[in-house]
Design a protein around this motif. Structure first.
Motif, PDB file in Angstrom:
ATOM      1  N   VAL A  79      -4.928   4.290  -0.200  1.00 21.48           N
ATOM      2  CA  VAL A  79      -4.009   5.135   0.305  1.00 21.48           C
ATOM      3  C   VAL A  79      -3.644   6.388  -0.310  1.00 21.48           C
ATOM      4  N   ILE A  80      -3.749   6.138  -1.650  1.00 19.89           N
ATOM      5  CA  ILE A  80      -3.256   7.522  -2.599  1.00 19.89           C
ATOM      6  C   ILE A  80      -4.647   8.478  -2.483  1.00 19.89           C
ATOM      7  N   SER A  81      -5.671   7.851  -2.449  1.00 20.62           N
ATOM      8  CA  SER A  81      -7.000   8.786  -2.501  1.00 20.62           C
ATOM      9  C   SER A  81      -6.925   9.472  -1.166  1.00 20.62           C
ATOM     10  N   ALA A  82      -6.864   8.878   0.007  1.00 20.33           N
ATOM     11  CA  ALA A  82      -6.634   9.575   1.408  1.00 20.33           C
ATOM     12  C   ALA A  82      -5.575  10.532   1.362  1.00 20.33           C
ATOM     13  N   ASN A  83      -4.531  10.378   0.656  1.00 22.12           N
ATOM     14  CA  ASN A  83      -3.612  11.360   0.740  1.00 22.12           C
ATOM     15  C   ASN A  83      -3.905  12.609  -0.314  1.00 22.12           C
ATOM     16  N   ASN A  84      -4.090  12.287  -1.297  1.00 21.60           N
ATOM     17  CA  ASN A  84      -4.753  13.367  -2.162  1.00 21.60           C
ATOM     18  C   ASN A  84      -6.106  14.226  -1.803  1.00 21.60           C
ATOM     19  N   GLY A 104       5.137   8.586   0.547  1.00 24.09           N
ATOM     20  CA  GLY A 104       6.401   8.796   0.214  1.00 24.09           C
ATOM     21  C   GLY A 104       7.071  10.004   0.462  1.00 24.09           C
ATOM     22  N   TYR A 105       6.122  10.687   1.374  1.00 28.60           N
ATOM     23  CA  TYR A 105       6.565  12.164   1.693  1.00 28.60           C
ATOM     24  C   TYR A 105       7.396  12.243   2.958  1.00 28.60           C
ATOM     25  N   GLU A 106       8.396  13.134   3.188  1.00 26.04           N
ATOM     26  CA  GLU A 106       9.169  13.391   4.371  1.00 26.04           C
ATOM     27  C   GLU A 106       8.244  14.248   5.168  1.00 26.04           C
ATOM     28  N   VAL A 107       7.774  13.525   6.279  1.00 29.48           N
ATOM     29  CA  VAL A 107       6.375  14.396   6.982  1.00 29.48           C
ATOM     30  C   VAL A 107       7.393  14.694   8.230  1.00 29.48           C
ATOM     31  N   THR A 108       6.747  16.045   8.710  1.00 30.50           N
ATOM     32  CA  THR A 108       7.103  16.443  10.101  1.00 30.50           C
ATOM     33  C   THR A 108       5.757  16.923  10.747  1.00 30.50           C
ATOM     34  N   LYS A 109       5.493  16.286  11.894  1.00 30.14           N
ATOM     35  CA  LYS A 109       4.387  16.597  12.905  1.00 30.14           C
ATOM     36  C   LYS A 109       4.547  17.819  13.795  1.00 30.14           C
ATOM     37  N   GLY A 143       0.880  -1.189   0.128  1.00 29.41           N
ATOM     38  CA  GLY A 143       0.015  -0.066  -0.018  1.00 29.41           C
ATOM     39  C   GLY A 143       0.943   1.021  -0.024  1.00 29.41           C
ATOM     40  N   HIS A 144       2.097   1.246   0.435  1.00 26.27           N
ATOM     41  CA  HIS A 144       3.114   2.491   0.237  1.00 26.27           C
ATOM     42  C   HIS A 144       3.383   2.486  -1.062  1.00 26.27           C
ATOM     43  N   ASN A 145       3.792   3.657  -1.593  1.00 22.05           N
ATOM     44  CA  ASN A 145       4.186   4.186  -2.961  1.00 22.05           C
ATOM     45  C   ASN A 145       5.095   5.535  -2.799  1.00 22.05           C
ATOM     46  N   THR A 146       5.597   6.079  -3.886  1.00 19.32           N
ATOM     47  CA  THR A 146       6.536   6.879  -4.028  1.00 19.32           C
ATOM     48  C   THR A 146       5.883   8.106  -4.451  1.00 19.32           C
ATOM     49  N   ILE A 147       4.530   8.352  -4.420  1.00 18.20           N
ATOM     50  CA  ILE A 147       3.995   9.504  -5.286  1.00 18.20           C
ATOM     51  C   ILE A 147       4.762  10.820  -4.771  1.00 18.20           C
ATOM     52  N   ARG A 152       0.591   9.803   8.785  1.00 20.83           N
ATOM     53  CA  ARG A 152       1.053   8.418   8.542  1.00 20.83           C
ATOM     54  C   ARG A 152       0.818   7.966   7.003  1.00 20.83           C
ATOM     55  N   ILE A 153      -0.478   8.684   6.734  1.00 21.89           N
ATOM     56  CA  ILE A 153      -0.840   8.452   5.202  1.00 21.89           C
ATOM     57  C   ILE A 153       0.085   9.135   4.377  1.00 21.89           C
ATOM     58  N   MET A 154       0.394  10.405   4.618  1.00 20.62           N
ATOM     59  CA  MET A 154       1.486  11.072   3.810  1.00 20.62           C
ATOM     60  C   MET A 154       2.890  10.132   3.716  1.00 20.62           C
ATOM     61  N   ALA A 155       3.302   9.690   4.974  1.00 23.29           N
ATOM     62  CA  ALA A 155       4.577   8.956   4.944  1.00 23.29           C
ATOM     63  C   ALA A 155       4.467   7.768   4.099  1.00 23.29           C
ATOM     64  N   ALA A 156       3.193   7.168   3.996  1.00 21.82           N
ATOM     65  CA  ALA A 156       3.274   6.057   3.389  1.00 21.82           C
ATOM     66  C   ALA A 156       3.183   6.219   1.763  1.00 21.82           C
TER      67      ALA A 156
END
Length: 568
Positions: free
Chosen positions: A492-497, A157-162, A112-116, A151-155
């Protein structure tokens, strides 16, 4: 699964562009593909032909026929047919689904992880409660949504800061200080001398007692020792803020929410960021003086009216440090910023964005993104629960965690679209029935674990060996479960977008439903279809499928910050 269709259509478009000189834009392909609602119409449908009809000056069905004729042979595509006004319906081969199960087993917790996101730096700011009291259920909803988004953004492929932004400057902190001082002086909220805007919860007494006891409190970035001097307002203020920052941190840890950065509003005044921001807005020609106040021309950037920056009696309005803060975010290199906040912050969106545009530092219009959540009503026995004794006037996040547990609290607070009002039913959240979505989902995971445990009493289940028998999965029940499993990467992509973690929550309910239906299936004579049978190859194939579902449930629960229990 969707990429199989995308790849085939890209090849067809390239062929037609070169042989027919059609100039079909490739970026439209992905947008045109959706899963069918009825599997009788295939697995996926594309309206690409209908999207191109006007530009190509041909009928959709004619374009669809051309595209189908140009499709390369693909063993993963069993059939393509034109339907209706020009839809192309794609039926995938069985092997496409089998390959997806293999993908689940190969990637395990990375499925379910990707690199978008391509490693782009993104920031999610959420909770950001004033350090004036325990976290309430609204903060809890923000925590559940914001942490799930991260968590979804990290999945993806983003570098996430909370990040957590503390409003530790302003009138609310003055009121906190005066409230603690009043308690130190022996006053109660019932006294006429109690501060008009003072805080009334029992926690104010706790702070006062610890201050008088000269205790030490550890906040994220500092340790504050109480002097015990009831006339030392500066120390009372520092101690009270640190005390509540520490208490909020304990609430968040109980909720399994951690932050990378805690940012103090006061730091923007101390390092001159607020003054610098005001000076640059003035130098850029977007401010003016009127009635003794300094105004920002936010109407130049789409706001409904100009906004006061500095009040005539002195002091900046609250959106000015917000602009300075978001400038700081931009300068830290965040290409995408999402602020998860309560709906009462709606009025600040236009003025913060206007201030950033007026700084003329390259911030794009519409930056940052906002996800605003509506209020939460807590219900018990059909009645609204309004008051926590400790907080004095609201239900705290800790109240809910203590009542129903961390997992149920997180799921219920994230399961609905944030901009919808939410009724948190304590009785439902505590129930162990299929009506409780948390129990329903986690029980599906535990149920599969139980099957695997039962199988291990005979012989340990070996997924690598089992996949050799995957072609034994040939019933409609098998395919229905495989179809649901295969949708997870798309979700996972839809939840991110869409900044929409509730989509994952809804998907998990659907997947759990498919698992329970598979487990409880009956044949035409009404007899239970057993999963653990004497047919070893068929048993292995079914367990291979179910263990795939188990992995996907665990992965989805992790995106929402929930556990995947082995037993219930």
């Amino acid at each position: 699964m969707k990429t199989i269709i995308e790849s085939a259509l890209h090849s067809a478009v390239e062929t037609l562009n070169s042989t027919e000189n059609l100039n079909i834009p490739s970026e439209k392909i992905a947008l045109s593909i959706e899963r069918t609602r009825d599997v009788a119409h295939g697995d996926f449908a594309s309206n690409l032909a209908m999207m191109l009809a006007r530009d190509l000056k041909k009928s959709p069905r004619q374009i669809a026929d051309m595209l189908i004729a140009a499709l390369p042979s693909n063993p993963m595509i069993e059939n393509v047919a034109v339907a209706g006004a020009g839809f192309m319906n794609f039926t995938l081969a069985k092997q496409a689904y089998f390959n997806e199960l293999n993908e689940v087993h190969a990637k395990t917790d990375r499925y379910g992880h990707n690199t978008i996101g391509q490693g782009d730096k993104v920031q999610v700011e959420f909770v950001s409660a004033n350090p004036t009291g325990p976290l309430h259920v609204g903060h809890g909803r923000g925590a559940a949504v914001g942490d799930s988004l991260a968590r979804i953004m990290a999945a993806n492929g983003y570098e996430v800061t909370k990040e957590f932004y503390y409003n530790d400057a302003g009138a609310q902190i003055d009121n906190l200080t005066l409230s603690v001082k009043a308690r130190i002086d022996g006053q109660t909220p019932e006294d006429e001398s109690w501060p008009a805007d003072g805080y009334r919860g029992d926690y104010i007494m706790d702070i006062a007692n610890d201050f008088l006891a000269k205790k030490t409190v550890q906040a994220d970035d500092r340790s504050i020792v109480a002097t015990g001097d009831k006339e030392d307002l500066a120390n009372i203020r520092e101690f009270a803020v640190a005390y509540l920052r520490h208490e909020q941190d304990l609430d968040l840890k109980a909720f399994d929410v951690n932050f990378d950065v805690f940012f103090l509003e006061s730091s923007l005044y101390k390092d001159g960021s607020v003054e610098k921001t005001v000076t640059e807005l003035t130098n850029n020609g977007f401010t003016y003086e009127q009635d003794g106040a300094l105004w920002l021309r936010t109407t130049d950037f789409g706001d409904d009216k100009d906004r006061v920056m500095r009040k005539k009696e002195g002091g900046y309005t609250y959106f000015v440090p917000d602009v300075a803060y978001h400038r700081n975010k931009w300068e830290r290199g965040f290409k995408r910023v999402v602020n998860e906040q309560g709906a009462d912050h709606h009025g600040t969106i236009a003025r913060v964005r206007a201030g950033l545009q007026a700084l003329e530092i390259g911030v794009p219009k519409g930056w940052p993104d906002y996800v605003l959540h509506q209020m939460v009503l807590v219900m018990r026995d059909g009645q609204e629960v309004k008051i926590s004794k400790r907080a004095g006037s609201y239900v705290t996040l800790r109240d809910l965690i203590d009542e129903v547990g961390k997992d149920a609290t997180r799921y219920f607070l994230v399961a609905r679209k944030p901009d919808s009002q939410l009724q948190f039913d304590i009785d439902l959240a505590r129930s162990q029935s299929s009506e409780n979505p948390v129990y329903y989902i986690q029980y599906a995971h535990a149920r599969i674990c139980s099957l695997l445990d039962e199988r291990s009493k005979q012989q340990a289940f070996d997924a690598n060996s089992a996949k050799a028998h995957v072609d034994r999965l040939d019933t409609e029940l098998d395919y229905e479960l495989m179809r649901v499993i295969s949708r997870f990467p798309e979700m996972v992509i839809s939840a991110n977008n869409n900044n929409a973690p509730h989509l994952i929550a809804a998907y998990l309910q659907e997947l759990a439903g498919a698992v329970h239906s598979y487990y409880n299936a009956k044949d035409e004579e009404g007899k239970a279809i057993r999963i653990l049978t004497d047919d070893q190859a068929l048993q292995d194939a079914k367990l291979y499928l179910l263990s795939s579902a188990k992995q996907v449930i665990a992965n989805g629960l992790h995106l929402l910050g929930l556990t995947a229990p082995h037993k219930m």
